[in-house]
Scaffold this active site. Sequence first.
Site, mmCIF file in Angstrom:
data_model
loop_
_atom_site.group_PDB
_atom_site.id
_atom_site.type_symbol
_atom_site.label_atom_id
_atom_site.label_comp_id
_atom_site.label_asym_id
_atom_site.label_seq_id
_atom_site.Cartn_x
_atom_site.Cartn_y
_atom_site.Cartn_z
ATOM 1 N N GLU A 151 10.421 5.529 6.560
ATOM 2 C CA GLU A 151 9.888 4.994 7.677
ATOM 3 C C GLU A 151 8.449 4.688 7.264
ATOM 4 O O GLU A 151 7.925 4.979 6.520
ATOM 5 C CB GLU A 151 9.835 5.915 9.050
ATOM 6 N N LYS A 207 7.952 4.879 -0.700
ATOM 7 C CA LYS A 207 7.071 5.421 0.615
ATOM 8 C C LYS A 207 5.867 6.041 0.233
ATOM 9 O O LYS A 207 4.827 5.622 0.772
ATOM 10 C CB LYS A 207 8.159 6.623 1.225
ATOM 11 N N CYS A 263 -0.010 11.358 7.681
ATOM 12 C CA CYS A 263 0.598 10.749 6.228
ATOM 13 C C CYS A 263 -0.430 10.444 5.178
ATOM 14 O O CYS A 263 -0.109 10.915 3.994
ATOM 15 C CB CYS A 263 1.306 9.435 6.945
ATOM 16 N N LYS A 266 -1.557 13.439 3.208
ATOM 17 C CA LYS A 266 -0.534 14.174 2.960
ATOM 18 C C LYS A 266 0.226 13.508 1.616
ATOM 19 O O LYS A 266 0.348 14.311 0.529
ATOM 20 C CB LYS A 266 0.517 14.769 3.750
HETATM 21 C C1 UDX Z 1 0.289 5.202 8.226
HETATM 22 C C2 UDX Z 1 0.615 4.075 7.522
HETATM 23 O O1 UDX Z 1 -0.118 2.967 8.074
HETATM 24 C C3 UDX Z 1 2.230 3.852 7.956
HETATM 25 O O2 UDX Z 1 2.998 2.961 7.361
HETATM 26 C C4 UDX Z 1 3.023 5.364 7.297
HETATM 27 O O3 UDX Z 1 4.543 5.065 7.939
HETATM 28 C C5 UDX Z 1 2.386 6.311 8.197
HETATM 29 O O4 UDX Z 1 1.011 6.565 7.727
HETATM 30 P P1 UDX Z 1 -0.817 6.093 10.465
HETATM 31 O O5 UDX Z 1 -1.391 7.228 9.666
HETATM 32 O O6 UDX Z 1 -0.093 6.372 11.853
HETATM 33 O O7 UDX Z 1 0.217 5.107 9.558
HETATM 34 O O8 UDX Z 1 -1.993 5.110 11.000
HETATM 35 P P2 UDX Z 1 -2.953 3.977 10.039
HETATM 36 O O9 UDX Z 1 -3.212 2.999 11.269
HETATM 37 O O10 UDX Z 1 -2.141 3.682 8.770
HETATM 38 O O11 UDX Z 1 -4.130 4.432 9.875
HETATM 39 C C6 UDX Z 1 -4.401 5.590 9.051
HETATM 40 C C7 UDX Z 1 -6.073 6.130 8.713
HETATM 41 O O12 UDX Z 1 -6.536 4.915 8.100
HETATM 42 C C8 UDX Z 1 -6.696 6.034 10.159
HETATM 43 O O13 UDX Z 1 -7.488 7.228 10.022
HETATM 44 C C9 UDX Z 1 -7.190 4.876 10.478
HETATM 45 O O14 UDX Z 1 -8.427 5.066 11.213
HETATM 46 C C10 UDX Z 1 -7.891 4.526 9.047
HETATM 47 N N1 UDX Z 1 -8.102 3.125 8.666
HETATM 48 C C11 UDX Z 1 -7.052 2.378 8.781
HETATM 49 C C12 UDX Z 1 -9.269 2.658 8.148
HETATM 50 O O15 UDX Z 1 -10.190 3.599 7.943
HETATM 51 N N2 UDX Z 1 -9.393 1.458 8.003
HETATM 52 C C13 UDX Z 1 -8.426 0.499 8.057
HETATM 53 O O16 UDX Z 1 -8.431 -0.741 7.853
HETATM 54 C C14 UDX Z 1 -7.132 1.066 8.571
#
Ligand code: UDX
Length: 441
Positions: A151, A207, A263, A266
């Site tokens: 996913e 992934k 995610c 990890k």
């Molecule tokens: C992520 C992946 O985007 C997703 O595809 C996967 O399935 C699960 O992991 P998620 O962890 O829910 O999703 O959030 P995401 O929006 O990707 O942000 C992850 C982290 O990166 C957050 O701490 C966010 O603050 C940070 N981030 C994100 C940044 O610091 N800068 C950015 O430009 C984008």
Amino acid sequence: MNISIIGTGYVGLVSGTCLAEFGMNVTCIDNNSEKIKNLNDGIIPIYEPGLESLVKKNINEERIKFVTNLSDGIKNSEAIFIAVGTPSRIKDGHADLSFVFKAAEEIANCLNGYTVIVNKSTVPVGTGKKVFDIIKKKNKSVEFDVASNPEFLREGSAINDFMRPDRVVIGCESLRAKKILSEVYRPLYLLETPILFTKRETAELIKYAANSFLATKITFINEIADLCEKVGANVSDVSIGIGLDGRIGKKFLHPGPGYGGSCFPKDTLALVKTAHDYNSQLGLVEHVVRSNDLRKKNNINLIKKASVNKLNGKKITILGLTFKPNTDDMRDSPSLILIPKLLDEGCSISAYDPEGLESAKKVFDDKRISWFDETYSAMVDSDILVILTEWNQFRALDFKKVKRLLKTPTLVDFRNIYNPKEMKEIGFNYFSIGRPEELFL
Ligand code: UDX
């Protein structure tokens, strides 16, 4: 079509509900009986915008149900999705696959006809083969396939990400499995969503490679932001300037306090471990892991700078505790490192988060932290206001009111929400990331 989902956590619950919304008959299975009872009553254990109403709708339309008994739950299912947790193993950073293998063992005992078992959980390359071997060893008579269907859901936009994905990735080893999974994702096919069929190991690696690349992109712009501080450049314009290149793209180029969540931390670690296991170099991702960990430890330095190096005895307001907006998830959030460091420096903390308060209270048990349930009351008499998570509630603060409430008009903005020039004009000592003050004199 009958589908079973084992695991009703963040991935399993969203996936099961969306598949039901597609019109499938979905049975979600979890060994936590209280959770299953609540789910059947439409009580959702996680905060995910839109999920509660979608679960209730599909319960009412009898397309989804929640059970604890796996044998009953998978009966007559053509596809069984394993969506259990694969947390990092504390001792070595490998993904802990014990829940996946336990599910495989239980499935083996209950299979009674050709079924496709689908790993939806994020699992290291080669896990699908291990799942196949576990089931085959326990149940030599029945025919089945094991596929990989990772996913790409982001917390806070998971339903949209499932219903309108950029792509679907499916790793399977037989045409029979491909046919069933094509049927599962037929609604997306009709939306012309790209569906990539490939080998199982390839799907598993996609992934990890995707998440590691995204984490790398974030770390890149974070390190460029630090360089901007030194050379007097504006990282916001750097992001725009490089992001307009179609080969780079503008997303995930926002500097911040370091990435968190369940995610990126990890998966980057697990991919590095896999590379080590196969004696393959992945130095770039190793650096990303180290750089992000270091960044979270160094966030306090910006607050020290704002306090003119006198943190002891200061009262700090922290707006935003979760790792990102629109979630209640605290996993690997920058606040988990920043707040203890501030306490160690002799600060007291006033904290507010729109959805994460209850999760945060479970993590922090320190009477020097005061919890608030709205933005402005958390600011009263504080020396420094810190924005750590970019919730929409923090994007249009009434700075006249903020100035009245704070002891000194000082704002540390880890998400570059505000404009340094404008903040200076209204008399704030404003600190942000990669946008040095001299640019806006
Ligand atoms: C992520 C992946 O985007 C997703 O595809 C996967 O399935 C699960 O992991 P998620 O962890 O829910 O999703 O959030 P995401 O929006 O990707 O942000 C992850 C982290 O990166 C957050 O701490 C966010 O603050 C940070 N981030 C994100 C940044 O610091 N800068 C950015 O430009 C984008």
